[in-house]
Design a protein around this motif. Structure first.
Motif, PDB file in Angstrom:
ATOM      1  N   PRO A 145      25.331  72.804  14.030  1.00 50.13           N
ATOM      2  CA  PRO A 145      25.784  71.526  14.578  1.00 50.13           C
ATOM      3  C   PRO A 145      27.160  71.090  14.088  1.00 50.13           C
ATOM      4  O   PRO A 145      27.758  70.196  14.657  1.00 50.13           O
ATOM      5  CB  PRO A 145      24.708  70.531  14.118  1.00 50.13           C
ATOM      6  N   MET A 146      27.676  71.737  13.019  1.00 48.04           N
ATOM      7  CA  MET A 146      29.052  71.439  12.604  1.00 48.04           C
ATOM      8  C   MET A 146      30.047  72.117  13.526  1.00 48.04           C
ATOM      9  O   MET A 146      30.997  71.517  14.007  1.00 48.04           O
ATOM     10  CB  MET A 146      29.296  71.951  11.182  1.00 48.04           C
ATOM     11  N   LEU A 147      29.813  73.413  13.764  1.00 54.51           N
ATOM     12  CA  LEU A 147      30.779  74.213  14.513  1.00 54.51           C
ATOM     13  C   LEU A 147      30.584  74.127  16.027  1.00 54.51           C
ATOM     14  O   LEU A 147      31.546  74.027  16.776  1.00 54.51           O
ATOM     15  CB  LEU A 147      30.676  75.686  14.076  1.00 54.51           C
ATOM     16  N   ALA A 148      29.293  74.177  16.458  1.00 53.65           N
ATOM     17  CA  ALA A 148      29.017  74.346  17.886  1.00 53.65           C
ATOM     18  C   ALA A 148      29.627  73.261  18.790  1.00 53.65           C
ATOM     19  O   ALA A 148      30.362  73.589  19.723  1.00 53.65           O
ATOM     20  CB  ALA A 148      27.510  74.465  18.108  1.00 53.65           C
ATOM     21  N   PRO A 149      29.358  71.946  18.541  1.00 58.99           N
ATOM     22  CA  PRO A 149      29.924  70.942  19.450  1.00 58.99           C
ATOM     23  C   PRO A 149      31.447  70.865  19.355  1.00 58.99           C
ATOM     24  O   PRO A 149      32.114  70.568  20.345  1.00 58.99           O
ATOM     25  CB  PRO A 149      29.304  69.625  18.994  1.00 58.99           C
ATOM     26  N   THR A 150      31.988  71.125  18.152  1.00 60.11           N
ATOM     27  CA  THR A 150      33.450  71.077  17.979  1.00 60.11           C
ATOM     28  C   THR A 150      34.098  72.203  18.780  1.00 60.11           C
ATOM     29  O   THR A 150      35.048  71.972  19.535  1.00 60.11           O
ATOM     30  CB  THR A 150      33.822  71.207  16.483  1.00 60.11           C
ATOM     31  N   ILE A 151      33.565  73.423  18.629  1.00 56.77           N
ATOM     32  CA  ILE A 151      34.066  74.555  19.433  1.00 56.77           C
ATOM     33  C   ILE A 151      33.857  74.252  20.914  1.00 56.77           C
ATOM     34  O   ILE A 151      34.771  74.424  21.731  1.00 56.77           O
ATOM     35  CB  ILE A 151      33.335  75.870  19.049  1.00 56.77           C
ATOM     36  N   GLY A 152      32.639  73.761  21.233  1.00 54.41           N
ATOM     37  CA  GLY A 152      32.315  73.445  22.632  1.00 54.41           C
ATOM     38  C   GLY A 152      33.258  72.430  23.247  1.00 54.41           C
ATOM     39  O   GLY A 152      33.679  72.571  24.405  1.00 54.41           O
ATOM     40  N   SER A 153      33.639  71.414  22.458  1.00 51.82           N
ATOM     41  CA  SER A 153      34.525  70.366  22.998  1.00 51.82           C
ATOM     42  C   SER A 153      35.921  70.917  23.289  1.00 51.82           C
ATOM     43  O   SER A 153      36.531  70.598  24.313  1.00 51.82           O
ATOM     44  CB  SER A 153      34.600  69.177  22.035  1.00 51.82           C
ATOM     45  N   TYR A 154      36.436  71.791  22.382  1.00 51.73           N
ATOM     46  CA  TYR A 154      37.766  72.380  22.608  1.00 51.73           C
ATOM     47  C   TYR A 154      37.750  73.384  23.755  1.00 51.73           C
ATOM     48  O   TYR A 154      38.662  73.403  24.587  1.00 51.73           O
ATOM     49  CB  TYR A 154      38.283  73.046  21.323  1.00 51.73           C
ATOM     50  N   VAL A 155      36.701  74.209  23.811  1.00 47.49           N
ATOM     51  CA  VAL A 155      36.580  75.192  24.913  1.00 47.49           C
ATOM     52  C   VAL A 155      36.511  74.455  26.243  1.00 47.49           C
ATOM     53  O   VAL A 155      37.196  74.821  27.212  1.00 47.49           O
ATOM     54  CB  VAL A 155      35.338  76.098  24.701  1.00 47.49           C
ATOM     55  N   THR A 156      35.682  73.400  26.289  1.00 44.16           N
ATOM     56  CA  THR A 156      35.530  72.624  27.537  1.00 44.16           C
ATOM     57  C   THR A 156      36.844  71.974  27.947  1.00 44.16           C
ATOM     58  O   THR A 156      37.232  71.998  29.120  1.00 44.16           O
ATOM     59  CB  THR A 156      34.448  71.531  27.357  1.00 44.16           C
ATOM     60  N   THR A 157      37.534  71.397  26.960  1.00 48.38           N
ATOM     61  CA  THR A 157      38.803  70.698  27.253  1.00 48.38           C
ATOM     62  C   THR A 157      39.863  71.649  27.817  1.00 48.38           C
ATOM     63  O   THR A 157      40.568  71.315  28.771  1.00 48.38           O
ATOM     64  CB  THR A 157      39.344  70.014  25.976  1.00 48.38           C
ATOM     65  N   TYR A 158      39.969  72.854  27.243  1.00 47.98           N
ATOM     66  CA  TYR A 158      41.060  73.760  27.626  1.00 47.98           C
ATOM     67  C   TYR A 158      40.671  74.824  28.661  1.00 47.98           C
ATOM     68  O   TYR A 158      41.512  75.260  29.436  1.00 47.98           O
ATOM     69  CB  TYR A 158      41.639  74.450  26.379  1.00 47.98           C
ATOM     70  N   TYR A 159      39.400  75.233  28.676  1.00 48.98           N
ATOM     71  CA  TYR A 159      39.022  76.352  29.555  1.00 48.98           C
ATOM     72  C   TYR A 159      37.860  76.052  30.491  1.00 48.98           C
ATOM     73  O   TYR A 159      37.480  76.901  31.297  1.00 48.98           O
ATOM     74  CB  TYR A 159      38.648  77.585  28.703  1.00 48.98           C
TER      75      TYR A 159
END
Length: 409
Positions: A145-159
């Motif tokens: 839960p530390m990494l997943a939503p943070t990675i998910g938010s950046y991936v969603t925003t850019y790709y």
């Protein structure tokens, strides 16, 4: 066991345990993007979260007998293969109903890793060491839960949201290779265990009848449903009610997991001085005090963004302490059918978690009060079950004189 081997086992078992939560948390910031692309509502997209929880509950019961009958590695391999294929399907899907169905299949695949990891902990380590090992797994699990939503938010925003499921597919592949190459075969196939429905059900019934099992499985699951309530409500709570964007939401979610990780590591230290039973009791008393305070503040409208984060942080810290101890005590009486016991424990936890997430979908719209009310009620119910069940355990031990059932003292 050498220190290097111990660390290797913890990392692989931890990555197996984290696969399911990673699959839940990583796509949360992309709900609105999925809704837009698949021409549907965020509410309907959130049903894919509930279908995932149902899939894990069902899958846990499926894999328990398979892991006891065929050993740990073969069912694990097949389950992870299903997970990889379903993740690919989620990435290329164009219909919301197919997406919801594939999330169910993905969950069924992922929980092969979840059930196998807990069963292997029971295979590999002495009973008294299990809560300590589970606390270390929480450290790896807590990174999810530390990494997943943070990675998910950046991936969603850019790709966009599609690459999230390609990433999950690759993670599944990594766990498959690591578990097949890096773990010993901890359990020889046991052909005395039948896969016919009647013996499986009677085996599950025999496990459920053990007072130590049902007391700690129910206490742990109902208390832990507070986490599922928070996870299901968090996109609505932070993005709709408290008006933060997807990137900030990812960072808040990551910060919350620091609480869960920190307290589960504190648990390892506290276990040197206190028994698992004392830890569970203390954590639930604190959780009741925090959730009741949280509810009063929420009803009075006294909480802004920072106040809400603070109360959730304290609430999740209690779960980080109670969860490894309830899990350890739930499995302590079982040596032969650990896979089935682990599966039943997981199914109970995820089934109650699925009910909590459904309740969130129904009640949490434009206020945080229903979320906090669900968390408060489940905590109080868990505390009541613990105290009733402990009397039953004591009575059983006095009647049978069986000391093994009280392991964990």
């Amino acid at each position: 066991m050498t220190k290097g081997k111990y660390i290797q086992l913890i990392l692989i078992l931890g990555s197996m345990t984290a696969l399911g939560p990673f699959s839940i948390d990583m796509y949360l910031p992309s709900f609105s993007g999925i809704a837009k692309d698949l021409h549907t509502s965020v509410t309907l997209v959130s049903e894919s979260l509930s279908s995932y929880f149902i899939g894990i509950s069902f899958g846990q019961l499926l894999y328990g007998p398979l892991l006891d009958r065929f050993g740990r590695k073969k069912p694990l391999f097949i389950g992870l293969l299903v997970y990889i294929l379903a993740s690919f399907g989620c990435a290329v899907v164009s219909d919301i109903h197919v997406f919801i169905g594939l999330r169910f299949v993905q969950a069924v695949g992922s929980c092969a890793a979840t059930v196998a990891s807990v069963a292997m902990v029971r295979d590999l380590f002495p009973v008294k060491e299990i809560p300590n090992v589970l606390s270390k797994l929480m450290l790896v699990l807590g990174l999810s839960p530390m990494l997943a939503p943070t990675i998910g938010s950046y991936v969603t925003t850019y790709y966009g949201w599609h690459p999230i499921f390609y990433i999950l597919m690759c993670l599944g592949g990594f766990v498959l290779i690591a578990s097949q190459l890096g773990l010993p075969d901890t359990h020889k196939p046991d052909h005395t265990i039948s896969l016919k429905p009647k013996p499986i059900i009677s085996n599950f019934v025999a496990i459920i009848k053990v007072p130590q099992f049902y007391t700690y499985a129910l206490t742990g699951s109902i208390a832990f449903s507070g986490l599922f309530t928070y996870v299901a409500a968090s996109p609505i709570l932070f993005m709709d009610i408290l008006k933060v964007d997807a990137t900030v939401y990812g960072w808040i979610f990551a910060f919350m997991s620091v609480s869960f990780i920190g307290s589960s590591q504190l648990n390892s230290l506290l276990l040197r001085r206190f028994s698992s039973e004392q830890m569970i009791f203390g954590a639930l008393v604190a959780q009741i005090a925090i959730s009741v305070t949280f509810l009063i503040l929420a009803i009075n409208g006294d909480l802004g963004l920072y106040g809400t984060i603070a109360m959730l942080f304290l609430f999740l810290a209690c779960l980080g302490i109670s969860n490894p101890n309830t899990a350890g005590l739930t499995l302590a009486p079982f040596a032969k059918n650990t896979g089935s016991a682990s599966a039943l424990m997981g199914a109970t936890q995820l089934g109650i978690g699925a009910l909590s997430s459904f309740a969130v979908g129904i009640f949490v719209k434009d206020s945080m009060v229903p979320m906090v009310a669900i968390m408060t009620c489940t905590t109080i119910i868990a505390f009541i079950i613990l105290n009733i069940g402990k009397r039953k355990i004591k009575k059983t031990v006095m009647n049978s004189g069986d000391e093994e059932i009280m392991m964990g003292h």
